[in-house]
Design an enzyme around this catalytic site. Structure first.
Site, PDB file in Angstrom:
ATOM      1  N   HIS A 200      48.524  33.501  36.052  1.00  0.00           N
ATOM      2  CA  HIS A 200      48.015  34.358  37.116  1.00  0.00           C
ATOM      3  C   HIS A 200      46.910  35.264  36.585  1.00  0.00           C
ATOM      4  CE1 HIS A 200      48.233  38.041  39.695  1.00  0.00           C
ATOM      5  NE2 HIS A 200      48.252  37.123  40.644  1.00  0.00           N
ATOM      6  N   THR A 202      46.541  38.308  36.231  1.00  0.00           N
ATOM      7  CA  THR A 202      46.915  39.442  35.381  1.00  0.00           C
ATOM      8  C   THR A 202      47.330  39.041  33.974  1.00  0.00           C
ATOM      9  OG1 THR A 202      49.197  39.290  36.176  1.00  0.00           O
ATOM     10  CG2 THR A 202      47.717  40.799  37.355  1.00  0.00           C
ATOM     11  N   LYS A 203      47.621  37.766  33.735  1.00  0.00           N
ATOM     12  CA  LYS A 203      48.253  37.359  32.488  1.00  0.00           C
ATOM     13  C   LYS A 203      47.257  37.295  31.327  1.00  0.00           C
ATOM     14  CE  LYS A 203      52.295  36.869  34.426  1.00  0.00           C
ATOM     15  NZ  LYS A 203      52.039  37.112  35.853  1.00  0.00           N
ATOM     16  N   VAL A 204      47.788  37.279  30.098  1.00  0.00           N
ATOM     17  CA  VAL A 204      46.915  37.281  28.919  1.00  0.00           C
ATOM     18  C   VAL A 204      46.208  35.941  28.734  1.00  0.00           C
ATOM     19  CG1 VAL A 204      48.209  39.082  27.735  1.00  0.00           C
ATOM     20  CG2 VAL A 204      48.808  36.681  27.332  1.00  0.00           C
TER      21      VAL A 204
END
Length: 425
Positions: A200, A202-204
Site C-alpha cells: 500500500h 504507506t508501506k516501506v
C-alpha cells in the site's frame, strides 16, 4: 512556563522545513513504468507476448530477497491475507487467533472467509500478539493463528511458532509493516506457513496498492495462485504467442486479486532501495530512542529474537500521567501543531474499532448465531486497551530525514509534555 504551544497560537518548534515526502520513486521507476506502457501487456491475464511478465520477475526478486521458495503477488495485503487463510484451509465456522491491537483487516479478512476472529491480547511493550494469550484462546474450533509485526516491532515468533505446532495450527505471518526486518537472522514472513505483505501507499515497499503471499510450501503456493486468479494458474510451459498464459485447471475456484504489470514493474525498482532506506530509518530511530528516553518516554520495544528492525511507524509510550491529564489524542494534536507532522494515537483495539463491525453487512449473517460469534464487544484485552491510550505514532517517512529532524521531534515532545496540563481533551 515560556511561550504558548503552537496548538494555542504560539510559534511551532518547526517552521519552513518540509518533512521527507513519501512515496519516493526509486531510480529507474519511471523507465520501468514506460516499459510496461509500451509492452502491450498490462495484466498477467493478457495474451502471452513471448517475454516473462513483470509480475513473475518481481515474484522471483522478492522471493530471493526474503530467502523463500515461492512468492505470489496479489492486488493488496488484504487479498494476500484472505488467500493465505483459504489456502491454509480456514473456512466457515473456524476460529482464527488474531491480535486485539491491529488494523481492521486483521479481523475483516477472517470474517471475509466466513471464519471467526478471536481477539487475543498483546505484549504491553512490543504491542504484538502475546503467545500466552494466543494459546489460552485455542479451542477445538481453532484453525490458525495470524501474527502481526506492528509498527516497528517483530513479534515473538519462537513462542508463536511453538504454540501453532503444539496445537496443529497454521501460522500466518502478517508482515505488512515489516518488509526487510529479521528475526534470528532470517527475514520475517518466512517463519509462518504463509507470510503476507502489503505494498500500500504507506508501506516501506510500495506500488500504491498491492501485496504478496510467500511460502516454502509448493502446494500452498499453487492454491494461492488459483485463489487470486479466478481459479487459474500459470502454465507449466510457455504457451504460443497470443495465447493465454493462465490455465483454467478446474482445481479450485478463486477471485480476481491479481497485481497489475505496472505495479509489478514499479516494485522491481523500489525493492532495490529498500535496504538503504531501512538503514536510514534505523539510524534515526536509534537517535530518537535515546533523546526520548532521556525525557522518560518509552519507545516501542521488539521481541528478543529480533536481529533487524523495520520502521513502518515510530511508536512511543507517553510517561505516566494523572487520571485527569489530557488524553493521548490531545497530546498528538499538540505535537502535530508543533511539527507539521501528523502524530496519532496507535490503532484502537479491534473490539473498539469503528472499522470492524460485521453486523453492518448482511453477508456475514450466514447462519443463526454467527453474528453473535463475530461480535467484537465480547472481548476485553487490557494491554491492547491501555496501549491505545498511552502510545503515539508517526509515519516512517520522517525517519528518512536528517539528524536535526530527530532533535525537532524530541523538542516538540519536551514542550508539549511540559505543558500537558494546559491541553484539553
Amino acid at each position: 512556563m515560556g511561550a504558548a504551544l503552537a496548538v494555542h497560537g504560539g510559534r511551532p518548534v518547526r517552521t519552513g522545513r518540509p518533512w521527507p515526502r513519501w512515496p519516493q520513486p526509486a531510480p529507474g521507476a519511471d523507465a520501468a513504468l514506460l516499459e510496461v506502457l509500451h509492452s502491450g501487456r498490462w495484466s498477467i491475464a493478457s495474451p502471452y507476448g513471448g517475454a516473462t511478465t513483470y509480475e513473475q520477475r518481481f515474484a522471483g526478486d522478492f522471493a530471493s530477497y526474503l530467502g523463500v521458495g515461492h512468492c505470489v503477488p496479489t492486488a493488496s495485503g488484504t487479498a494476500a491475507l484472505m488467500t493465505a487463510l483459504e489456502a491454509c484451509g480456514v473456512g466457515a465456522g473456524d476460529e482464527v487467533v488474531v491480535p486485539a491491537l491491529s488494523w481492521a483487516a486483521s479481523a475483516s479478512t477472517v470474517a471475509g472467509v466466513n471464519a471467526v476472529p478471536v481477539f487475543c491480547d498483546v505484549d504491553p511493550h512490543t504491542l504484538c500478539l502475546d503467545p500466552a494469550s494466543a494459546e489460552a484462546a485455542v479451542t477445538p474450533a481453532t484453525k490458525a493463528i495470524v501474527v502481526v509485526h506492528l509498527y516497528s516491532a517483530v513479534a515473538d515468533l519462537t513462542g508463536l511458532r511453538a504454540v501453532a505446532d503444539r496445537h496443529g495450527l497454521a501460522l500466518i505471518e502478517d508482515s505488512a509493516q515489516a518488509h526487510g526486518a529479521t528475526y534470528l537472522g532470517r527475514k520475517v514472513g518466512t517463519f509462518g506457513d504463509v507470510g503476507t505483505f502489503s505494498m500500500h501507499h504507506t508501506k516501506v515497499l510500495t506500488s500504491g496498492e498491492g501485496g504478496a503471499a510467500v511460502t516454502d510450501d509448493a502446494a500452498l503456493a499453487r492454491r494461492i495462485e488459483h485463489l487470486r486468479a479466478d481459479g487459474r494458474c500459470r502454465a507449466a510451459r510457455a504457451p504460443r504467442t497470443g495465447a493465454p498464459e493462465l490455465v483454467e485447471t478446474g482445481e479450485l475456484m478463486g477471485s480476481n486479486r491479481c497485481l497489475s504489470e505496472f505495479q509489478s514493474a514499479l516494485l522491481i525498482a523500489q525493492l532495490k532501495t529498500l535496504d538503504a532506506q531501512n538503514g536510514s530509518r534505523r539510524t534515526n530511530a536509534a537517535l530518537l530512542d535515546r533523546l526520548l528516553a532521556e525525557q522518560g518516554l518509552s519507545p516501542q520495544q521488539t521481541s528478543p529474537g529480533t536481529t533487524r528492525r523495520t520502521y513502518f511507524g515510530y511508536a512511543v509510550e507517553l510517561p505516566a500521567a494523572p487520571p485527569d491529564a489530557a488524553s493521548s489524542a490531545a497530546v498528538a494534536e499538540a505535537l502535530t501543531a508543533e511539527l507539521g507532522l501528523p502524530v496519532r494515537p496507535v490503532y484502537q483495539p479491534l473490539f473498539a474499532s469503528r472499522l470492524y463491525d460485521p453486523s453492518s453487512r448482511r453477508r456475514f449473517d450466514i447462519r443463526p448465531g454467527h453474528l453473535d460469534r463475530l461480535d467484537p464487544r465480547q472481548y476485553a484485552r487490557p494491554a491492547a486497551a491501555r496501549a491505545a491510550h498511552t502510545f503515539l505514532t508517526f509515519h516512517h517517512a520522517a525517519l528518512l530525514g536528517e539528524e536535526q529532524d530527530m532533535h525537532d521531534i524530541a523538542e516538540a515532545f519536551r514542550r508539549v509534555l511540559a505543558r500537558r496540563a494546559q491541553l484539553t481533551g
